[in-house]
Design an enzyme around this catalytic site. Structure first.
Site, short mmCIF file in Angstrom:
data_model
loop_
_atom_site.label_atom_id
_atom_site.label_comp_id
_atom_site.label_asym_id
_atom_site.label_seq_id
_atom_site.Cartn_x
_atom_site.Cartn_y
_atom_site.Cartn_z
N ILE A 62 0.81 -1.22 0.00
CA ILE A 62 0.00 0.00 0.00
C ILE A 62 0.84 1.27 0.00
CG2 ILE A 62 -1.99 -1.05 1.12
CD1 ILE A 62 -1.02 0.05 3.77
N PHE A 92 12.58 4.52 3.25
CA PHE A 92 13.02 3.61 4.30
C PHE A 92 12.48 2.19 4.12
CE2 PHE A 92 13.37 7.67 6.76
CZ PHE A 92 14.76 7.64 6.84
N ASP A 120 9.29 16.92 9.53
CA ASP A 120 8.82 16.54 8.20
C ASP A 120 7.29 16.49 8.15
OD1 ASP A 120 9.17 15.91 5.53
OD2 ASP A 120 9.38 13.76 5.88
#
Length: 676
Positions: free
Chosen positions: A359, A364, A478
């Protein structure tokens, strides 16, 4: 000798010194509590008077005698009474400062009662201000009503710096912190709150706000914010303001009793009967000296034993609770057994990491949807073997992020270690990320204004938890639409902590030589100089707010729009007084204009170029939840020339890595929640 060897001579001297200072402080405070209250001012307008033999006079004396009696509510620091019948009814109250003991409270009330008829001999209404308490009575029923008459303003003799920028910065800090205290007081039963904030390494701001507890939450908050606003134009390093219904004060020194803040102690038992009005008893002056000496000795012995026991335990444990080193994190992993999952269970849940279950994908690793045997759906992040996220960072993620429990943060459910496999398991978010709905023309209609407003508030709550309410102070670094996940009810949850940093107790900002993140959401000071703080997260939040309102990406603008980015476009609309033109046409006819404009205003405050001008996230949350908070005028948003960034080819959201100086590995990365 055992004590000397345990503490060392220097430590023993320090301990003795500490006990001496404690006893000195105790004796001083005891002596101070028996002194007369410090009179500040009184106000008794001469509009209506009464005669000495009237029914009103009798009712007033009855009311004042009740306040000075041993049965008065000194333990709560507040009481209101009505005596007599209309038209001679008297309404009165006393309010003691929330950090003071019942003894000090009763002393102040009794003293003010005794002086009241001398200072205002025939006036039907009066208010008396003391350092320790307020006494008020009137022929009008003022209970549960805010009164803006009888004002008292006092100022510290020292001015703020004459330098405009420093003065504005100080006022902004004071106002935001005091407004936060006002919000806390308004939402508490005692209607009392204090703040203590380190402005610099040498300066600490102390603040105190208080309402009469009979006021409603909104009335208390309105009174306090008005009180705070009355002090700001004085441009002093300290000030206090009183109204009969509320009061506030700030200083650069501790003027309240920090150790006494909390639940008031039970009322003391005073001997004797109700004192006559003309000479009310003042508790504390007739105490038994023998009892006092015994109490001090016992207290000193208990304190000494407690300190010895504490130091002994400290020697045994030698455990710190600051940012954990890699080795400490490794040790703590042993305590995370409850989160460790069997690899084969995860493998089965994802159908052996089938492509059809994938999904998401990021720098990472890859994210899969999984279903456990009990039917529970989860999101499984499988870190790639060549991921930049190393062993220590993975361990830190498990230990630290597992402790972050908040409804607006994605929850880590578990992890697995199997050979080279590093797997993280999170709660599953069926609506994926905010950008999937907000920027998709076919799905935008699913987000009406109320849902967008709820998303803005939820993100603010999540950041507030990271910055202030959790045990650790965490800077996300972030925040962007793709890192805001939505649950089945469209509630937002902040995700992806791969670039986050833990701040120490007194740390306010940090620097890095390796700038990572997503352009358009980065604060200018971070993108250009590698400086980040809580205010850089606030900047990113401001960009998110404007994106949510407009339904457009910050990076979706081109020259044909007449602006380089969303911030430039918003600022031009704001300065042209056409801010509503920013609103997504899909919701323009189904939203409250005033609410939308206020959110745009807040967004612009968050993206101001100067970090010091940006509000803290706690102030932002207050602005969002209370329309009575006055919003300052926004300054121009941060603009900066983008250099050619080095794009991470594995990041579908165009996160970037810019090397401003010789680069180093991302030190102190915390965690990386899906997706990237």
């Amino acid at each position: 000798m055992y004590i000397v060897s345990m503490f060392g001579l220097a430590g023993l001297e320090a301990l003795i010194c500490f006990i001496f200072l404690f006893l000195f402080s105790f004796l001083t405070s005891f002596k101070a509590s028996a002194q007369n209250p410090f009179y500040l001012n009184h106000d008794c307008p001469n509009r209506t008077t009464y005669s000495s033999n009237s029914t009103y006079s009798t009712n007033l004396k009855t009311l004042l005698s009740s306040f000075a009696s041993r049965n008065a509510s000194y333990s709560t620091g507040f009481q209101n009474i009505r005596a007599g019948q209309t038209p001679d009814r008297v309404t009165g109250l006393f309010l003691c400062r929330g950090d003071l003991s019942p003894e000090v409270c009763s002393n102040c009330v009794a003293f003010s009662v005794n002086e009241s008829l001398t200072r205002c001999p025939n006036q039907r209404e009066a208010v008396f201000y003391y350092e320790e308490c307020i006494l008020r009575y009137s022929h009008k029923n003022f209970l549960s009503t805010v009164t803006y008459e009888g004002e008292l303003i006092m100022r510290n003799p020292n001015n703020i710096s004459s330098i405009q920028n420093q003065r504005d910065q100080f006022i902004d800090l004071v106002q935001s912190n005091m407004n936060q205290a006002a919000n806390e007081a308004a939402n508490s039963s005692r209607k009392f709150s204090t703040i203590k904030t380190e402005l610099t390494s040498l300066q600490t701001l102390y603040g105190l706000v208080q309402c009469t507890p009979d006021l409603a939450r909104q009335d208390c908050f309105s009174c306090l914010t008005s009180s705070i606003n009355r002090m700001m134009p004085l441009f002093r390093i300290g000030a206090r303001q009183f109204w009969p219904s509320c009061n506030s004060r700030y200083e650069l020194y501790a003027f309240y009793n920090e150790t006494a803040i909390g639940t008031p102690s039970p009322p003391p038992l005073f001997p004797g009967s109700t004192p006559p009005l003309t000479s009310p008893s003042i508790p504390g002056k007739s105490g038994n000296s023998t009892v006092l000496v015994v109490a001090i000795v016992v207290l000193a012995v208990l304190l000494f034993i407690a300190l010895v026991g504490y130091c002994f335990l400290a020697q045994r444990t030698k455990k710190t609770f600051d940012t954990a080193s890699a080795s400490e994190v490794g040790d703590d992993m042993a305590t995370a057994d409850s989160l460790q999952l069997d690899y084969r269970t995860i493998q089965t849940a994802t159908n052996d990491f089938a492509e059809s279950n994938k999904i998401g994908r990021g720098g990472f690793g890859e994210v899969y949807k999984g279903t456990f045997s009990n039917g529970k759906e989860v999101a499984v992040k499988r870190l790639s073997k060549n991921s930049r996220q190393g062993e220590a960072e993975f361990k830190t993620e498990v230990v630290v992020v597992a402790k972050l429990q908040h409804r607006n943060l994605v929850r880590l459910l578990g992890f697995s270690l199997q050979g080279e496999e590093r797997i993280l398991v999170y709660e599953y978010m069926p609506n994926k990320s905010l950008d999937c709905l907000l920027f998709d023309p076919t799905k935008q209609t699913q987000l009406d204004w109320m849902q967008r407003y709820n998303i803005i508030g939820g993100i603010a709550r999540g950041i507030l938890y990271l910055h202030q309410d959790s045990r650790l102070t965490i800077i996300h670094r972030d925040l962007k639409a793709s890192n805001i996940l939505l649950d089945a009810d469209i509630n937002p949850k902040i995700a992806d902590f791969g670039m986050a940093r833990i701040f120490g107790l007194d740390q306010t900002q940090d620097n890095t030589s390796r700038i990572v993140g997503t352009y358009g959401y980065m604060a200018p000071e971070y993108a250009m100089h590698g400086q980040f703080s809580m205010k850089s997260d606030v900047y990113s939040f401001g960009v998110l707010v404007l994106e949510i309102i407009s339904g457009r990406k910050n990076s979706s603008f081109d020259e044909s729009d007449g602006a380089q980015d969303l911030l430039t476009h918003t600022w031009r609309l704001w300065t042209n007084r056409t801010a509503l033109d920013l609103v997504d046409p899909l919701i323009a006819n189904n939203c409250q204009n005033s609410e939308v404009v206020r959110c745009i205003h807040i967004g612009l405050l968050c993206v101001q170029e100067d970090p010091a001008k940006r509000p803290t996230i706690s102030t932002v949350f207050m602005m969002l939840t209370s329309n009575t908070v006055t919003l300052p005028v926004p300054r121009q948003p941060g603009f900066f020339i983008q250099s050619s960034p080095v794009k991470d080819p594995t990041d579908s959201d165009q996160s970037t890595t810019t090397k401003s100086t010789p680069a180093s590995i991302d030190d102190e990365l915390i965690t990386d929640l899906y997706p990237r």
